[in-house]
Motif scaffolding. Structure first.
Motif, PDB file in Angstrom:
ATOM      1  N   ARG A 128       0.821  -1.099  -0.412  1.00  0.00           N
ATOM      2  CA  ARG A 128      -0.132  -0.034   0.251  1.00  0.00           C
ATOM      3  C   ARG A 128       1.023   1.192   0.091  1.00  0.00           C
ATOM      4  O   ARG A 128       0.295   2.108  -0.410  1.00  0.00           O
ATOM      5  N   MET A 129       2.505   0.674   0.553  1.00  0.00           N
ATOM      6  CA  MET A 129       2.603   2.420   0.809  1.00  0.00           C
ATOM      7  C   MET A 129       4.210   2.484  -0.774  1.00  0.00           C
ATOM      8  O   MET A 129       4.717   2.927  -0.556  1.00  0.00           O
ATOM      9  N   SER A 130       3.947   1.677  -1.329  1.00  0.00           N
ATOM     10  CA  SER A 130       4.421   1.264  -2.916  1.00  0.00           C
ATOM     11  C   SER A 130       4.230   2.934  -3.472  1.00  0.00           C
ATOM     12  O   SER A 130       5.115   2.815  -4.470  1.00  0.00           O
ATOM     13  N   ASN A 131       3.870   3.465  -3.086  1.00  0.00           N
ATOM     14  CA  ASN A 131       3.899   5.117  -4.049  1.00  0.00           C
ATOM     15  C   ASN A 131       3.533   6.060  -3.399  1.00  0.00           C
ATOM     16  O   ASN A 131       3.547   6.729  -3.553  1.00  0.00           O
ATOM     17  N   ARG A 132       5.156   5.733  -3.145  1.00  0.00           N
ATOM     18  CA  ARG A 132       5.382   7.062  -1.693  1.00  0.00           C
ATOM     19  C   ARG A 132       7.208   7.503  -2.597  1.00  0.00           C
ATOM     20  O   ARG A 132       6.918   8.369  -2.144  1.00  0.00           O
ATOM     21  N   LEU A 133       6.728   7.006  -3.788  1.00  0.00           N
ATOM     22  CA  LEU A 133       7.621   7.239  -4.613  1.00  0.00           C
ATOM     23  C   LEU A 133       9.218   8.286  -3.716  1.00  0.00           C
ATOM     24  O   LEU A 133       9.573   8.272  -3.739  1.00  0.00           O
ATOM     25  N   ARG A 134       9.186  10.025  -3.772  1.00  0.00           N
ATOM     26  CA  ARG A 134      10.362  10.674  -3.951  1.00  0.00           C
ATOM     27  C   ARG A 134      10.195  11.074  -2.171  1.00  0.00           C
ATOM     28  O   ARG A 134      11.441  10.888  -1.573  1.00  0.00           O
ATOM     29  N   CYS A 135       9.424  10.389  -1.337  1.00  0.00           N
ATOM     30  CA  CYS A 135       9.224  10.336  -0.205  1.00  0.00           C
ATOM     31  C   CYS A 135      10.409   9.628   0.965  1.00  0.00           C
ATOM     32  O   CYS A 135      10.298   8.567   0.774  1.00  0.00           O
ATOM     33  N   ASP A 136      11.814  10.139   1.613  1.00  0.00           N
ATOM     34  CA  ASP A 136      12.187   9.075   2.224  1.00  0.00           C
ATOM     35  C   ASP A 136      11.790   8.532   3.184  1.00  0.00           C
ATOM     36  O   ASP A 136      10.823   9.122   4.013  1.00  0.00           O
ATOM     37  N   ARG A 189      -8.742   3.611   7.138  1.00  0.00           N
ATOM     38  CA  ARG A 189      -8.421   2.599   5.855  1.00  0.00           C
ATOM     39  C   ARG A 189      -9.246   2.471   4.568  1.00  0.00           C
ATOM     40  O   ARG A 189      -8.686   2.478   3.727  1.00  0.00           O
ATOM     41  N   GLU A 190     -10.559   2.076   4.721  1.00  0.00           N
ATOM     42  CA  GLU A 190     -11.482   1.833   4.101  1.00  0.00           C
ATOM     43  C   GLU A 190     -11.331   3.082   2.661  1.00  0.00           C
ATOM     44  O   GLU A 190     -11.397   2.974   1.890  1.00  0.00           O
ATOM     45  N   ASN A 191     -11.194   4.546   3.454  1.00  0.00           N
ATOM     46  CA  ASN A 191     -11.137   5.681   2.487  1.00  0.00           C
ATOM     47  C   ASN A 191      -9.178   5.763   2.168  1.00  0.00           C
ATOM     48  O   ASN A 191      -9.011   6.119   1.091  1.00  0.00           O
ATOM     49  N   ASP A 192      -9.144   4.655   2.083  1.00  0.00           N
ATOM     50  CA  ASP A 192      -7.528   4.333   1.788  1.00  0.00           C
ATOM     51  C   ASP A 192      -6.778   6.003   2.178  1.00  0.00           C
ATOM     52  O   ASP A 192      -5.741   7.097   1.103  1.00  0.00           O
ATOM     53  N   PHE A 193      -6.888   6.553   3.178  1.00  0.00           N
ATOM     54  CA  PHE A 193      -6.162   7.716   3.671  1.00  0.00           C
ATOM     55  C   PHE A 193      -4.883   8.189   3.391  1.00  0.00           C
ATOM     56  O   PHE A 193      -4.661   8.771   2.881  1.00  0.00           O
ATOM     57  N   GLU A 194      -4.038   7.140   3.542  1.00  0.00           N
ATOM     58  CA  GLU A 194      -2.400   7.394   3.305  1.00  0.00           C
ATOM     59  C   GLU A 194      -1.836   7.303   2.580  1.00  0.00           C
ATOM     60  O   GLU A 194      -1.531   8.317   1.626  1.00  0.00           O
ATOM     61  N   GLY A 195      -2.334   6.196   1.443  1.00  0.00           N
ATOM     62  CA  GLY A 195      -1.939   6.525  -0.220  1.00  0.00           C
ATOM     63  C   GLY A 195      -2.667   8.097  -0.736  1.00  0.00           C
ATOM     64  O   GLY A 195      -1.946   8.647  -1.495  1.00  0.00           O
ATOM     65  N   HIS A 196      -4.014   8.096  -0.396  1.00  0.00           N
ATOM     66  CA  HIS A 196      -4.003  10.070  -0.629  1.00  0.00           C
ATOM     67  C   HIS A 196      -2.904  11.099  -0.349  1.00  0.00           C
ATOM     68  O   HIS A 196      -2.753  11.905  -0.814  1.00  0.00           O
ATOM     69  N   LEU A 247      -0.048  10.456   0.670  1.00  0.00           N
ATOM     70  CA  LEU A 247       0.968  10.983  -0.158  1.00  0.00           C
ATOM     71  C   LEU A 247       1.366  10.856  -1.782  1.00  0.00           C
ATOM     72  O   LEU A 247       1.896  11.631  -1.645  1.00  0.00           O
ATOM     73  N   ARG A 248      -0.001  10.403  -2.154  1.00  0.00           N
ATOM     74  CA  ARG A 248      -0.023  11.119  -3.427  1.00  0.00           C
ATOM     75  C   ARG A 248      -0.477  13.180  -3.232  1.00  0.00           C
ATOM     76  O   ARG A 248       0.526  13.606  -4.234  1.00  0.00           O
ATOM     77  N   ASP A 287       3.669  23.549   1.002  1.00  0.00           N
ATOM     78  CA  ASP A 287       4.412  24.167   1.722  1.00  0.00           C
ATOM     79  C   ASP A 287       3.761  24.756   3.031  1.00  0.00           C
ATOM     80  O   ASP A 287       2.921  24.654   2.811  1.00  0.00           O
ATOM     81  N   SER A 288       4.309  24.052   4.225  1.00  0.00           N
ATOM     82  CA  SER A 288       2.924  24.142   5.400  1.00  0.00           C
ATOM     83  C   SER A 288       3.441  24.433   6.971  1.00  0.00           C
ATOM     84  O   SER A 288       5.185  24.969   7.202  1.00  0.00           O
ATOM     85  N   VAL A 289       3.042  25.792   7.532  1.00  0.00           N
ATOM     86  CA  VAL A 289       3.109  25.853   8.415  1.00  0.00           C
ATOM     87  C   VAL A 289       3.782  24.694   9.832  1.00  0.00           C
ATOM     88  O   VAL A 289       4.355  24.029  10.608  1.00  0.00           O
ATOM     89  N   ALA A 290       2.312  23.414   9.745  1.00  0.00           N
ATOM     90  CA  ALA A 290       2.151  22.408  10.805  1.00  0.00           C
ATOM     91  C   ALA A 290       2.066  20.970   9.624  1.00  0.00           C
ATOM     92  O   ALA A 290       1.172  20.811   9.632  1.00  0.00           O
ATOM     93  N   PRO A 291       3.184  20.976   9.127  1.00  0.00           N
ATOM     94  CA  PRO A 291       2.638  19.957   8.255  1.00  0.00           C
ATOM     95  C   PRO A 291       2.313  18.660   8.004  1.00  0.00           C
ATOM     96  O   PRO A 291       0.820  18.865   7.633  1.00  0.00           O
ATOM     97  N   ASP A 292       2.118  17.439   9.369  1.00  0.00           N
ATOM     98  CA  ASP A 292       0.754  17.065   9.695  1.00  0.00           C
ATOM     99  C   ASP A 292      -0.493  16.855   9.482  1.00  0.00           C
ATOM    100  O   ASP A 292      -1.416  16.999   9.684  1.00  0.00           O
ATOM    101  N   GLN A 293      -0.275  18.061  10.631  1.00  0.00           N
ATOM    102  CA  GLN A 293      -2.039  19.372  11.413  1.00  0.00           C
ATOM    103  C   GLN A 293      -2.520  19.495  10.164  1.00  0.00           C
ATOM    104  O   GLN A 293      -3.513  19.501   9.707  1.00  0.00           O
ATOM    105  N   ASP A 294      -1.343  20.362   8.880  1.00  0.00           N
ATOM    106  CA  ASP A 294      -2.319  20.907   8.225  1.00  0.00           C
ATOM    107  C   ASP A 294      -2.462  19.924   7.106  1.00  0.00           C
ATOM    108  O   ASP A 294      -3.900  19.912   6.038  1.00  0.00           O
ATOM    109  N   TYR A 295      -2.322  18.870   6.585  1.00  0.00           N
ATOM    110  CA  TYR A 295      -2.536  18.093   6.148  1.00  0.00           C
ATOM    111  C   TYR A 295      -4.224  17.346   7.137  1.00  0.00           C
ATOM    112  O   TYR A 295      -4.546  17.005   5.893  1.00  0.00           O
ATOM    113  N   ILE A 296      -3.767  16.711   7.865  1.00  0.00           N
ATOM    114  CA  ILE A 296      -5.167  15.956   8.392  1.00  0.00           C
ATOM    115  C   ILE A 296      -6.127  16.957   7.975  1.00  0.00           C
ATOM    116  O   ILE A 296      -7.348  16.641   7.852  1.00  0.00           O
TER     117      ILE A 296
END
Length: 317
Positions: free
Chosen positions: A78-86, A177-184, A186-187, A195-204
């Protein structure tokens, strides 16, 4: 009602003393008839600190210490689309991967480690959030800072009354999981690198807006010099720079020291505070100024959550 309650934390070795205070407070306020499991994902935790954290464990409140890297590597394709993310990049967003990393749980709690509990965490877990993706509290720490309010509304695209703090999350892991949250996520991360002030918080906030259950503010009570303390708290979050182990006279600070006293780390915490120099305090002040400046600048970027959402790009789930 004897279902195990999973509570997720993530720390590096330097944060072990403050996590110990959080765990000690959670254990002291826990219902002895319930079962709890604190899942602590860590980076380079020393053997000594690991043993001291484990020593807080009780029959009903288990503490599981797991290297973060092991859990990331255990994720399936499910994480194979991490692409440029290390790996390092992804650890910044750790809480976003909890649904994929822990498929055995349908519901769970994520908490930052700069907190103390003053109530039973099971009450938070038992909150019915319906079909919402997460339960969280409105982030009141930004409400009095106009540039940051402008940032949430004009860059993240979320009203200040709907923008949540991601330090306390009641997670509907099954729905995520049903909504493929982490896949969405990562895309979006790979395609746009917002660009964000609070990275994870802003994505959420950007992704979950409209599917958030708003918890009572007592579950994320933050020190705020512009407001009186809450008469009743369940969880105190020493957010941003409001940390009693750095500064004197922090709101709710006495509660932190109460649980620090028998956390196993009181000497280390006192030493840390004594060594918190004027240079460090000046750095904190400069960091806050930078945060505010970025909050002013980012809405002007060509690519923001709000601008793409208005163009019809799928941001929200």
């Amino acid at each position: 009602m004897n279902k195990e309650i999973p509570i997720f934390f993530t720390i590096d070795n330097s944060y072990a003393p403050f996590l110990a205070v959080a765990l000690n407070s959670a254990i002291k306020n826990a219902d002895k008839s319930r079962k709890y499991r604190a899942v602590v994902l860590h980076e380079d935790l020393s053997k000594e600190n690991a043993e001291k954290l484990k020593s807080l464990e009780t029959d009903s409140f288990k503490i599981e210490l797991t290297p973060m890297k092991a859990n990331f590597e255990a994720l399936d394709d499910r994480m194979s689309n991490r692409l440029r993310c290390d790996y390092f990049t992804l650890t910044i967003y750790f809480r976003l991967f909890i649904p994929a990393m822990f498929p055995q749980y349908d519901k769970g709690i994520y908490i930052d480690s700069d907190v103390v509990l003053t109530d039973d965490i099971a009450k938070l877990y038992d909150t019915d959030i319906g079909d919402n993706l997460i339960g969280a509290c409105n982030d009141l720490s930004i409400a009095d800072i106009p540039p940051l309010v402008s940032y949430t509304e004009n860059a993240v695209g979320v009203k200040k009354t709907e923008y949540i703090n991601s330090g306390v999350l009641l997670m509907n892991l099954k729905k995520l999981r049903e909504n493929d949250f982490e896949g969405h996520f990562l895309r979006l991360l790979n395609e746009y690198h917002f660009d964000s002030v609070a990275p994870d918080q802003d994505y959420i906030n950007a992704i979950c807006n409209g599917k958030i259950y708003y918890l009572n503010e007592r579950w994320d009570a933050m020190p705020n010099d512009n407001k009186p303390p809450l008469e009743s708290t369940s969880l105190i979050h020493y957010n941003l720079f409001s940390k009693p182990w750095c500064y004197d006279d922090i709101m709710y600070g006495d509660i932190f020291w109460k649980y620090a006293a028998d956390s196993g780390f009181i000497d280390e915490i006192k030493e840390y505070k004594a060594a918190y120099s004027d240079d460090k305090k000046q750095a904190d002040s400069e960091c806050l100024e930078l945060l505010i400046r970025r909050g002013t600048e980012i809405p002007e970027n060509e690519i923001t959550f709000k601008k793409l959402y208005e163009k019809g790009v799928k941001i929200r789930l």
